[in-house]
Design a protein around this motif. Structure first.
Motif: not given
Length: 331
Positions: A58-68
């Motif tokens: 399960l993944e729930r996130m709001t990130l400040f910059e794109p994640l690679t």
């Protein structure tokens, strides 16, 4: 933000990501979880062992910059993955086959590849919610209570190791599945009741998916195993002739199919047209060239079959949402 995976096995993915973002990983026999540090944004990732041979991530996130997340060395896996996206956008790229998958709200994909070498790109500034069910292929028949022979032929082909290309099938999440997904993300229980509750929701999701895959869908396939082998051969020809690809009729002739069967095959195996597959391969190859060396944009364009840098840049932006120049700057 980039995370370079070093673990050789896909099962260690959560632990590997947590280490690199310097998150506090909590582990028990049945659960791995971490929260993103505040400098990256908000959110968490959980990986649960639901039953032997089945995991739920399960993944729930709001990130400040794109994640690679990059797996450049190759990660071995024996897992059939079913991913559901509830919100946000995630793009996956399988470098060796040049296949890409983009997931957005109420979309999902079923996929298998014995080795993963590529990347996952998570969008920023918007909530991303994903539910992923992983099933060990050696336990597939017992978990599904369903003969593997009833699955789509292309998937059987991949599971048996008869193809080096990954199997990817996209689908739209049904209303019933959306309800089950929300129940999973907002499970009200803890401990053993939670595991039992989540297992029941996972089984429900698998039932909905199997209903769409078989028996009618699987048995209605117009492709024989030999046809599928020829479709994969056609994809290899396109990958090795990006600058001067054959026409559809020429390609069909080279692999011993008629143009109708070739068109049908690309739709069934790769969920796109032959032209769409070629375009995707060209864009992925261009992205690799931009990452790996200092070729100019015009040189990259020519190497993947574009005579015009302007046309190439427009196509690249349509694929990745940014120009080749900006893409290189952020690599």
């Amino acid at each position: 933000m980039q995370v370079h995976l070093t673990a050789p096995n896909f099962c260690d993915l959560v632990q590997n990501v947590a280490q690199q973002v310097k998150a506090d990983l909590q582990e028990t026999e049945l659960l791995q979880q971490f929260q993103f540090p505040v400098e990256f944004g908000q959110g968490w990732v959980q990986r649960l062992n639901i039953r032997p041979g089945v995991t739920l991530t399960l993944e729930r996130m709001t990130l400040f910059e794109p994640l690679t997340i990059l797996a450049s060395q190759g990660m071995s896996t024996s897992t059939l993955d079913i991913c559901f996206c509830l919100s946000g956008q995630v793009q996956g790229s399988h470098w060796d086959s040049h296949q890409t998958t983009t997931l957005s709200a109420n979309r999902g994909c079923l996929g298998f590849s014995p080795e993963i070498r590529g990347c996952l790109e998570y969008a920023s500034a918007e909530p991303v919610q994903l539910v992923n069910i992983g099933i060990d292929i050696h336990e597939l028949a017992s978990v599904l209570h369903h003969p593997v022979e009833m699955l789509p032929l292309a998937l059987q082909h991949s599971l048996l190791g008869n193809s080096q290309c990954p199997y990817i099938q996209h689908f739209t999440t049904t209303t019933a599945s959306q309800v089950a997904l929300q129940q999973i993300l907002n499970c009200p229980y803890n401990g053993l009741p939670r595991r039992l509750y989540l297992e029941s929701r996972v089984i429900e999701l698998l039932a909905h998916l199997l209903q769409s895959l078989s028996p009618s869908t699987a048995s209605s396939s117009k492709l024989s195993p030999d046809d599928i082998e020829r479709i994969y051969a056609a994809s290899e020809i396109l990958k090795h002739q990006l600058e001067h690809p054959p026409s559809l009729l020429q390609l069909a002739h080279q692999v011993g199919l008629n143009d109708y069967k070739l068109k049908l095959g690309f739709r069934e195996v790769f969920d796109t047209t032959a032209f769409g597959y070629l375009w995707s391969v060209r864009m992925q190859e261009a992205a690799l060239l931009l990452k790996r060396n200092r070729m100019g944009v015009t040189e990259v364009a020519l190497s993947v079959g574009y005579s015009s840098a302007t046309s190439f840049s427009a196509a690249f932006k349509r694929k990745f949402g940014t120009s080749p120049q900006k893409y290189r700057q952020h690599c």
